[in-house]
Design an enzyme around this catalytic site. Structure first.
Site, PDB file in Angstrom:
ATOM      1  NE  ARG A 101      -3.911   0.600   1.804  1.00 24.67           N
ATOM      2  CZ  ARG A 101      -5.154   0.696   2.270  1.00 24.67           C
ATOM      3  NH1 ARG A 101      -5.419   1.472   3.305  1.00 24.67           N
ATOM      4  NH2 ARG A 101      -6.138   0.032   1.711  1.00 24.67           N
ATOM      5  CG  HIS A 128      -8.303   0.025  -3.114  1.00 28.10           C
ATOM      6  ND1 HIS A 128      -7.558  -1.086  -2.751  1.00 28.10           N
ATOM      7  CD2 HIS A 128      -8.958   0.424  -1.978  1.00 28.10           C
ATOM      8  CE1 HIS A 128      -7.746  -1.332  -1.464  1.00 28.10           C
ATOM      9  NE2 HIS A 128      -8.581  -0.439  -0.973  1.00 28.10           N
ATOM     10  CD  GLN A 131     -12.977  -1.953  -1.010  1.00 26.41           C
ATOM     11  OE1 GLN A 131     -12.239  -1.839  -0.054  1.00 26.41           O
ATOM     12  NE2 GLN A 131     -14.180  -2.520  -0.917  1.00 26.41           N
ATOM     13  CG  ASP A 219     -13.978   6.007  -1.412  1.00 21.78           C
ATOM     14  OD1 ASP A 219     -13.982   5.826  -0.175  1.00 21.78           O
ATOM     15  OD2 ASP A 219     -12.968   5.844  -2.116  1.00 21.78           O
ATOM     16  CB  CYS A 259     -14.101   0.886  -0.234  1.00 25.15           C
ATOM     17  SG  CYS A 259     -13.384   2.526  -0.058  1.00 25.15           S
ATOM     18  NE  ARG A 287     -10.233  -5.256   0.331  1.00 27.86           N
ATOM     19  CZ  ARG A 287      -9.443  -4.255   0.755  1.00 27.86           C
ATOM     20  NH1 ARG A 287      -9.983  -3.181   1.298  1.00 27.86           N
ATOM     21  NH2 ARG A 287      -8.127  -4.315   0.601  1.00 27.86           N
TER      22      ARG A 287
HETATM   23  N1   CP Z   1     -11.194  -0.060   2.124  1.00 24.96           N
HETATM   24  C1   CP Z   1      -9.932  -0.128   2.592  1.00 24.96           C
HETATM   25  O1   CP Z   1      -8.976  -0.287   1.825  1.00 24.96           O
HETATM   26  O2   CP Z   1      -9.861  -0.078   3.945  1.00 24.96           O
HETATM   27  P1   CP Z   1      -8.511   0.198   4.772  1.00 24.96           P
HETATM   28  O3   CP Z   1      -7.984   1.545   4.361  1.00 24.96           O
HETATM   29  O4   CP Z   1      -8.934   0.141   6.199  1.00 24.96           O
HETATM   30  O5   CP Z   1      -7.516  -0.887   4.429  1.00 24.96           O
END
Ligand code: CP
Length: 304
Positions: A101, A128, A131, A219, A259, A287
């Site tokens: 990430r 992403h 997701q 979002d 998400c 997820r």
């Molecule tokens: N939706 C998502 O990626 O959540 P986090 O940022 O908590 O990993």
């Protein structure tokens, strides 16, 4: 090498196979029962905060019989300037896969270039994909199909929206991306879309695009990295809030996805996110199931 970097880099039949495996695992625990990832390990590298991505990957590895290790910038040499390339080469000597990430998609590509193990995109500034695999799984298990659904994105044309557009192209989903003019998805993604034949993705600057939607998606309006422009963004995006009046314009069977984390009272009201049309906690659970299947695919245990 099977990296999972972006949805447009996989063939639609590979994405469908991953979703089928995720559903099989969720329903029958097929791969957990086999401890399919016994002996495998995954490094989870975070340059940005996470709740879902971190724990869902760790739970997925553990349930499949494997192990995971978390590395974050604040407590590792990444935070003191060690390069992504060196980190990739070192981690590849220890583990069988790397999830990253990061705030820069170029860093993800660098990780994949220098790693000798599969690399998974756990969110970048551009996309992403993990997701959206969970979102697709949620839509598929709720409606039983993907391609017949009208999906409407309301809000900022951000990294999650970009991966949704790529998914809509792959699966022939009708999708409207409704954003303020100043927050459209990036021009390079629009250029890519223009070269995709037969897609059913369109753009709007009108929140009324929600009319007839089967899936309404929102979002956060202030993503990680956007905090400096917070107040201005909130004002621009206010007409795109998903509230009960908005959901009433969608189809009778419409569901709501987000998400998470949500900023309640901004992009979505409590009534909607806690209401009967909301699938957000199924989506969060998915997820883990989707990522199990992504891991199995990366490690060559499913797919050709
Ligand atoms: N939706 C998502 O990626 O959540 P986090 O940022 O908590 O990993």
């Amino acid at each position: 090498m099977r990296h999972f970097l972006d949805l447009d880099l996989l063939k639609p039949d590979e994405l469908a196979l991953i979703l089928d495996a995720a559903l099989d695992e969720k329903t029958n625990h097929k791969f957990s029962k086999q401890a399919a990832l016994s002996g495998k390990s995954l490094a989870l590298v975070f340059e940005k905060n996470s709740t879902r991505t971190r724990i869902s990957f760790q739970a997925a590895m553990q349930q499949l019989g494997g192990q995971s290790f978390v590395l974050d910038a604040g407590t590792s040499q990444l935070g003191r300037g060690e390069t992504i390339a060196d980190t990739a080469r070192v981690l590849s000597r220890y583990v069988d896969g790397i999830m990253l990430r990061t705030d820069g998609h170029d860093k993800l590509e660098e990780m994949a270039r220098y790693a000798s193990v599969p690399v998974i995109n756990g969110l970048t500034d551009k996309s992403h994909p993990c997701q959206i695999m969970a979102d697709l799984l949620t839509v598929k298990e709720h409606f039983g199909d993907l391609s017949k659904r009208r999906v409407v994105w309301l809000g900022d044309g951000n990294n999650v929206a970009v991966s949704w557009v790529q998914a809509a192209v792959a699966f022939g989903i009708e999708m409207v991306v409704s954003t303020p003019d100043s927050m459209q998805i990036p021009s390079d993604v629009q250029d890519w879309l223009a070269n995709q034949g037969g897609h059913r993705v369109s753009f709007s600057n009108d929140p009324a695009a929600v009319a007839g939607a089967d899936v309404v998606i929102a979002d956060t309006w202030v993503s990680m990295g956007d905090e400096a422009e917070g107040e201005q963004r909130l004002a621009t995006l206010e007409p795109f809030q998903v509230n009960q009046a908005c959901m009433a314009k969608a189809s009778e069977q419409a569901v709501f996805l987000h998400c998470l984390p949500a900023h309640r009272g901004e992009e979505v009201t409590d009534e909607v996110i806690d209401g009967p049309q909301s699938l957000v906690f199924d989506e969060a659970e998915n997820r883990m199931h989707a990522q199990k299947a992504i891991l199995l695919w990366c490690f060559g245990l499913i797919g050709g």
